[in-house]
Write an enzyme that holds these catalytic residues in place. Structure first.
Site, PDB file in Angstrom:
ATOM      1  N   THR A  23       0.860  -1.190   0.000  1.00  0.00           N
ATOM      2  CA  THR A  23       0.000   0.000   0.000  1.00  0.00           C
ATOM      3  C   THR A  23       0.894   1.236   0.000  1.00  0.00           C
ATOM      4  O   THR A  23       1.900   1.281   0.701  1.00  0.00           O
ATOM      5  CB  THR A  23      -0.949   0.009   1.215  1.00  0.00           C
ATOM      6  N   PHE A  78       1.194   5.173   0.766  1.00  0.00           N
ATOM      7  CA  PHE A  78       0.590   6.203   1.623  1.00  0.00           C
ATOM      8  C   PHE A  78       1.179   7.563   1.265  1.00  0.00           C
ATOM      9  O   PHE A  78       2.349   7.644   0.875  1.00  0.00           O
ATOM     10  CB  PHE A  78       0.903   5.920   3.107  1.00  0.00           C
TER      11      PHE A  78
HETATM   12  O1  LIG Z   1      -7.202  -0.387   8.379  1.00  0.00           O
HETATM   13  C1  LIG Z   1      -5.989  -0.197   8.313  1.00  0.00           C
HETATM   14  O2  LIG Z   1      -5.173  -0.809   8.990  1.00  0.00           O
HETATM   15  C2  LIG Z   1      -5.488   0.818   7.386  1.00  0.00           C
HETATM   16  O3  LIG Z   1      -4.441   1.359   7.590  1.00  0.00           O
HETATM   17  C3  LIG Z   1      -6.312   1.117   6.153  1.00  0.00           C
HETATM   18  C4  LIG Z   1      -5.870   0.356   4.924  1.00  0.00           C
HETATM   19  C5  LIG Z   1      -6.549   0.974   3.656  1.00  0.00           C
HETATM   20  O4  LIG Z   1      -7.309   1.905   3.742  1.00  0.00           O
HETATM   21  O5  LIG Z   1      -6.268   0.449   2.560  1.00  0.00           O
HETATM   22  C6  LIG Z   1      -4.424   0.507   4.744  1.00  0.00           C
HETATM   23  C7  LIG Z   1      -3.648  -0.488   4.278  1.00  0.00           C
HETATM   24  C8  LIG Z   1      -4.215  -1.772   3.854  1.00  0.00           C
HETATM   25  O6  LIG Z   1      -4.274  -1.716   2.445  1.00  0.00           O
HETATM   26  C9  LIG Z   1      -5.562  -2.017   4.398  1.00  0.00           C
HETATM   27  C10 LIG Z   1      -6.259  -1.041   4.981  1.00  0.00           C
END
Ligand SMILES: O=C(O)C(=O)C[C@]1(C(=O)O)C=C[C@@H](O)C=C1
Length: 326
Positions: A202, A204
């Site tokens: 992911t 950010f």
């Molecule tokens: O719920 C979490 O732990 C988050 O940080 C959110 C979140 C997202 O929004 O995509 C962040 C990373 C992962 O892809 C899964 C969830």
């Protein structure tokens, strides 16, 4: 920071603060920086904040919108929010919020996201009837969750799912969350690597009230958003301003203009039709300090109906380690 309790004296009792050498080392590590993220402690967004600023104080927030407001109101110094995932795609809500709030992108962090299935101590996989997590996390584990034949329930964040299982003693439920969340909320990990694709990353964004001064000392990226008029090949022309200057695009995203999603186009042959009106978000690999980036945007400005630079920031070139190694 060292604190001394100063007793007595003409000024009475008071706490004295003294800067120490550690206050001066590597402010980029996040010492004395407060970073907002959406979710509870143990959320992947918190891990991303700590990857960006290992010494920062992380501040959990209920909603994405609250993380933006926390920076705007100077409650925190930075916000870290997920913008896209390698298997699940863009987090559209945050594209919309980037435009409705005027914060600046000052960095990006890529995090390897390893999802674990967890439950209360003593609960076995066969006893789980429902799995709670953030919708993006559930989507990233779709294949394995379908095989388990469980009900999937959306939660605000992955750590929040783990927390509610512990606080409400939910013995029929499991959560998809991080190793850290299992430790914090006292859950047992039943399976690691629940994500469908082992390489699950992911990306950010780091947001601040003020932009950073872009440099050329390392690879930089710039993010912009623009709108175009209707017409043949306009998007092609918009993208050409970058290719003409040898600038690589790393991302393009289109979102409906929420305030006026439809526009009326009158065509002499076909009468009046309604089309969607789009915002285009683009990330390109150049720093705003480079003349080629400035020239590309000056060129785009000639025919874009709206153009806004969201930020010019260092590209995350670090390796993505799995969650356990962070
Ligand atoms: O719920 C979490 O732990 C988050 O940080 C959110 C979140 C997202 O929004 O995509 C962040 C990373 C992962 O892809 C899964 C969830």
């Amino acid at each position: 920071m060292r604190r001394h309790w100063n007793e007595g004296g003409g000024t009475g009792n008071r706490m004295l603060f003294q800067l120490s050498a550690t206050d001066l080392v590597a402010p980029s590590q996040g010492l004395n920086i407060r970073v907002a993220y959406q979710g509870l402690p143990g959320a992947f967004s918190e891990a991303a904040a700590l990857k960006a600023y290992p010494l920062c104080e992380t501040v959990p927030c209920e909603e994405f919108d609250v993380t933006f407001k926390a920076v705007e109101m100077s409650v925190v110094d930075r916000a870290v929010l997920p913008i896209e995932n390698s298997s699940d795609g863009s987090i559209h809500r945050n594209y919309d919020l980037l435009l409705s709030h005027r914060l600046h992108i000052v960095g990006e962090v890529q995090l390897a996201v390893n999802h674990c299935l967890m439950a209360l101590p003593g609960v076995k996989k066969e006893g789980i009837k429902r799995v709670l997590s953030h919708p993006n996390a559930l989507a990233q584990c779709e294949f394995k969750l379908n095989k388990l034949e469980v009900i999937q329930q959306n939660m605000h964040d992955t750590a929040g799912a783990a927390q509610i299982i512990a606080s409400d003693n939910l013995r029929d439920a499991g959560a998809i969350a991080s190793v850290q969340a299992a430790e914090i909320y006292g859950l047992n990990i039943l399976e690691k690597g629940m994500q469908d694709l082992s390489d699950n990353v992911t990306r950010f964004l780091i947001l601040a009230r003020e932009p950073i001064i872009p440099g050329t000392d390392r690879p930089f990226k710039t993010s912009i958003v623009f709108t175009l008029d209707e017409g043949p090949g306009v998007l092609f022309k918009a993208l050409a301003v970058f290719s003409l200057r040898n600038i690589s695009l790393t991302k393009i995203e289109s979102r409906p203009q929420r305030k006026r999603p439809l526009k009326v186009v009158t065509d002499s042959n076909h009468g009046t039709a309604k089309y969607f009106d789009y915002l285009f978000y683009i990330d390109f690999e150049a720093s705003m300090i480079e003349p080629r980036a400035q020239n590309a945007l000056a060129h785009l400005q000639e025919f874009a109906t709206f153009l806004h630079v969201l930020g010019s920031y260092p590209k995350d070139t670090s390796k993505c380690f799995s969650q356990e190694k962070l």
